[in-house]
Design a protein around this motif. Structure first.
Motif, PDB file in Angstrom:
ATOM      1  N   ASP A  78       3.802   2.414  12.565  1.00  0.00           N
ATOM      2  CA  ASP A  78       3.499   1.306  11.789  1.00  0.00           C
ATOM      3  C   ASP A  78       3.585   0.038  12.157  1.00  0.00           C
ATOM      4  OD1 ASP A  78       6.390   0.279  11.511  1.00  0.00           O
ATOM      5  OD2 ASP A  78       6.890   2.274  10.468  1.00  0.00           O
ATOM      6  N   GLY A  79       3.410  -0.913  11.306  1.00  0.00           N
ATOM      7  CA  GLY A  79       3.572  -2.377  11.786  1.00  0.00           C
ATOM      8  C   GLY A  79       4.576  -3.014  11.638  1.00  0.00           C
ATOM      9  N   GLU A 130      -4.689   8.805  10.023  1.00  0.00           N
ATOM     10  CA  GLU A 130      -4.384   7.605   9.546  1.00  0.00           C
ATOM     11  C   GLU A 130      -4.064   7.991   8.221  1.00  0.00           C
ATOM     12  OE1 GLU A 130      -6.278   3.197   9.109  1.00  0.00           O
ATOM     13  OE2 GLU A 130      -7.096   4.621  10.860  1.00  0.00           O
ATOM     14  N   ASP A 162       1.649  -3.959  18.127  1.00  0.00           N
ATOM     15  CA  ASP A 162       1.289  -4.195  16.776  1.00  0.00           C
ATOM     16  C   ASP A 162       2.371  -3.382  15.729  1.00  0.00           C
ATOM     17  OD1 ASP A 162       0.606  -1.661  17.727  1.00  0.00           O
ATOM     18  OD2 ASP A 162      -1.444  -1.591  16.518  1.00  0.00           O
ATOM     19  N   GLY A 163       3.518  -3.254  16.242  1.00  0.00           N
ATOM     20  CA  GLY A 163       4.573  -2.698  15.510  1.00  0.00           C
ATOM     21  C   GLY A 163       5.662  -1.801  16.168  1.00  0.00           C
ATOM     22  N   ASP A 170       5.029  -2.550   7.294  1.00  0.00           N
ATOM     23  CA  ASP A 170       3.730  -3.205   6.939  1.00  0.00           C
ATOM     24  C   ASP A 170       2.566  -2.481   7.503  1.00  0.00           C
ATOM     25  OD1 ASP A 170       4.784  -4.924   5.065  1.00  0.00           O
ATOM     26  OD2 ASP A 170       5.199  -6.166   6.747  1.00  0.00           O
ATOM     27  N   GLY A 171       1.355  -2.797   7.357  1.00  0.00           N
ATOM     28  CA  GLY A 171       0.226  -2.353   8.115  1.00  0.00           C
ATOM     29  C   GLY A 171      -0.045  -0.798   7.939  1.00  0.00           C
ATOM     30  N   PRO A 172      -1.034  -0.417   8.781  1.00  0.00           N
ATOM     31  CA  PRO A 172      -1.696   1.170   8.654  1.00  0.00           C
ATOM     32  C   PRO A 172      -0.384   2.057   9.221  1.00  0.00           C
ATOM     33  CG  PRO A 172      -2.873  -0.270  10.341  1.00  0.00           C
ATOM     34  CD  PRO A 172      -1.935  -0.973   9.726  1.00  0.00           C
TER      35      PRO A 172
END
Length: 169
Positions: free
Chosen positions: A116-117, A50, A154-155, A97-99
């Motif tokens: 990724d998001g 991550e 989620d992405g 966006d996001g992790p």
């Protein structure tokens, strides 16, 4: 060999059962059902990290990937893999966006994935010689066997594949 044949027959039987339950006796059109058997890779063939959404993390991602390739006896793929990691992770930081999750998968090929998001697919650009950017995916495309995008709930996942048997592929 006998076990493999039994597994194939079992899959055929399952297909036939599903079609018999869902399709009327005389369908007015052809019917097809696709079933696939998957297998899980052993944990020692997958590495994942991550990553922070920080440009400073790109260098650490490259180093981590190079260390794992050395552990796998694939140090000769380090240059290309580090380039792919650098470009894909940088794009994720810059445009999504996001992790961010980096994953290397060693099977018949070496696959580098960056999750990724973001919800938009990247596109290959052909920059002019005076452009300062826009060459990342062009480099990935030219240095790897193939690449693509897979959307997940989620992405998205951008992946690139390198041959383990043909260094020129």
């Amino acid at each position: 060999m006998r076990a493999l044949k039994a597994r194939a027959e079992s899959l055929d039987l399952r297909c036939r059962t599903v079609v018999d339950l869902l399709v009327p006796d005389r369908p007015y059109d052809d019917v097809a059902l696709l079933m696939a058997r998957t297998r899980r890779l052993p944990p020692d063939r997958v590495a994942q990290w991550e990553l922070p959404a920080d440009p400073a993390g790109v260098a650490e991602a490259r180093k981590a990937a190079a260390r794992r390739l050395a552990e796998w006896g694939l140090a000769e793929l380090s240059f290309t893999t580090e380039l792919v990691v650098s470009e894909l992770v940088t794009n994720a930081i810059r445009y999504a966006d996001g992790p961010i999750l980096l994953r290397l998968i060693r099977e018949r090929t070496l696959v580098c994935e960056v999750h990724d998001g973001g919800a938009t697919a990247p596109h290959l650009r052909h920059p002019r010689t005076t452009d300062e950017g826009g060459r990342g995916l062009l480099l990935v495309s030219s240095m790897t066997r193939r690449w693509g995008t897979r959307f997940v709930p989620d992405g998205k996942i951008i992946w690139a594949e390198q041959s383990l048997t043909d260094p020129d592929a």
